[in-house]
Design an enzyme around this catalytic site. Structure first.
Site, PDB file in Angstrom:
ATOM      1  N   THR A 151       0.887  -1.143   0.000  1.00  0.00           N
ATOM      2  CA  THR A 151       0.000   0.000   0.000  1.00  0.00           C
ATOM      3  C   THR A 151       0.921   1.188   0.000  1.00  0.00           C
ATOM      4  OG1 THR A 151      -1.624  -1.180   1.331  1.00  0.00           O
ATOM      5  CG2 THR A 151      -1.649   1.207   1.502  1.00  0.00           C
ATOM      6  N   GLY A 169      -9.521  -3.999   2.158  1.00  0.00           N
ATOM      7  CA  GLY A 169      -8.435  -4.124   3.115  1.00  0.00           C
ATOM      8  C   GLY A 169      -8.556  -3.036   4.170  1.00  0.00           C
ATOM      9  N   THR A 194       0.658  -1.069   6.534  1.00  0.00           N
ATOM     10  CA  THR A 194       0.647  -1.798   5.265  1.00  0.00           C
ATOM     11  C   THR A 194       0.757  -3.293   5.564  1.00  0.00           C
ATOM     12  OG1 THR A 194       3.042  -1.728   4.992  1.00  0.00           O
ATOM     13  CG2 THR A 194       1.798   0.110   4.057  1.00  0.00           C
ATOM     14  N   GLY A 238      -3.927  -6.321   6.133  1.00  0.00           N
ATOM     15  CA  GLY A 238      -5.052  -5.518   6.620  1.00  0.00           C
ATOM     16  C   GLY A 238      -6.020  -6.340   7.444  1.00  0.00           C
TER      17      GLY A 238
HETATM   18  N1  ASP Z   1      -2.832  -3.478   3.802  1.00  0.00           N
HETATM   19  C1  ASP Z   1      -3.296  -3.656   2.439  1.00  0.00           C
HETATM   20  C2  ASP Z   1      -4.565  -4.451   2.440  1.00  0.00           C
HETATM   21  O1  ASP Z   1      -4.800  -5.206   3.366  1.00  0.00           O
HETATM   22  C3  ASP Z   1      -2.355  -4.343   1.539  1.00  0.00           C
HETATM   23  C4  ASP Z   1      -0.922  -4.078   1.741  1.00  0.00           C
HETATM   24  O2  ASP Z   1      -0.521  -3.095   2.299  1.00  0.00           O
HETATM   25  O3  ASP Z   1      -0.131  -4.916   1.350  1.00  0.00           O
HETATM   26  O4  ASP Z   1      -5.265  -4.346   1.455  1.00  0.00           O
END
Ligand code: ASP
Length: 308
Positions: A166, A196, A217, A220
């Site tokens: 993210t 997410g 990030t 999530g």
């Molecule tokens: N946190 C983000 C999600 O859960 C994805 C990520 O940061 O990799 O969509």
């Protein structure tokens, strides 16, 4: 003190935001401008045009913005055919009595606000998506795709470890306003409609100019269960230092049982100008961008691991 913190994927837009902040620009606008560049950069393979589709091969974007001085929030989730989505989240904050729009409603609002219907699936993402899916499907599933139950494929294909991330920007402007902006295409091969933490205030992001801000990030599915970003800012409100607040949030993540458990990266700043980025159980090296007004140029730094 003017400052900006973002994750490594922020490189196409980090300098843009720094320049806006140096010139006295408002933090949210400066960060939306920078993140818009990340969203349009095909080389960033986790956000916007360069990101990965859901299990049906469709791009669904999530984004959030929070103004820490008013605690106003705008967020969008599972938005199709739209870039830049962080800018759309800001439009929700500024032009609706709501905090969050999703899916078709978010796209409808995007049109009302003058956002073009964009081609958002990168040809390489389409190729990789289909190749990966083919590997997991039986010949009967392949023949009937996409009218098959997708849930059985979810555990095998949804791939948060290999290709995810993210973009998060946390900043403080000349007026000492603290804000946070997030944007993502979410987990690769996610179940359609999955949101997410990036558009969920309190989980993926939170800001309060009096105390600080946090953004997460990676997994999530964990930060939504803990309200991680809000925990950190609330802990600071209750008198914890930035380091202790981040530690508390990591302890909460480590207490989770069941469900999907993996790594999380926590980014946080406080109102006194400190920052902290920690790697909670991610295997890969985690890097981040940092700049404050005492520095000649932004620096790419390595996050420390946090063990609990
Ligand atoms: N946190 C983000 C999600 O859960 C994805 C990520 O940061 O990799 O969509």
């Amino acid at each position: 003190m003017k400052m900006l913190l973002a994750n490594a994927e922020a490189w196409p837009g980090f300098e843009t935001t720094v320049e806006h902040l140096k010139q006295g620009g408002a933090g949210i606008d400066a960060m939306v401008a920078g993140i818009g560049k990340v969203e349009r950069e095909a080389k960033v393979r986790s956000v916007g045009y360069g990101g990965w589709p859901n299990m049906l091969g469709e791009m669904e974007f999530d984004a959030g913005v929070m103004d820490g001085s008013t605690r106003q929030v705008g967020a969008v989730g599972a938005v199709p055919a739209t870039l830049p989505v962080a800018a759309l989240a800001r439009e929700v904050m500024q032009h609706l009595p709501h905090v969050m729009l999703t899916g078709a409603g978010a796209r409808r609002f995007a049109t009302e606000r003058g956002f073009a219907v964009d081609e958002v699936l990168h040809p390489d993402s389409r190729r990789v998506w289909w190749e990966r899916l083919q590997k997991e499907m039986t010949s009967a599933q392949r023949a009937a795709f996409p009218t098959i139950p997708l849930a059985p494929l979810s555990h095998a294909i949804t791939d948060p470890e290999r290709v995810r991330d993210t973009t998060v920007f946390l900043g403080r402007d000349a007026g000492d306003h603290i804000g946070v902006v997030t944007s993502t295409s979410g987990w690769a091969w996610k179940y359609p409609g999955r949101l997410g933490d990036s558009p969920i205030p309190g989980a993926g992001f939170y800001a309060d100019s009096r105390y600080g801000a946090a953004a997460c990030t990676h997994t999530g599915e964990m930060t939504m269960r803990c309200g991680t970003a809000r925990s950190i800012v609330l802990a600071m409100r209750l008198g914890r230092t930035l380091d202790d607040a981040v530690k508390l949030a990591a302890e909460e993540l480590s207490e989770l049982k069941g469900g999907f458990l993996a790594g999380v990266v926590i980014h946080a700043i406080d109102a006194a100008g400190h920052h902290r980025v920690v790697n909670f159980r991610c295997d890969e090296e985690i890097r981040y961008w940092y700049w404050d007004e005492r520095m000649a140029a932004p620096e790419l730094r390595v996050a420390g691991a946090i063990h609990c």
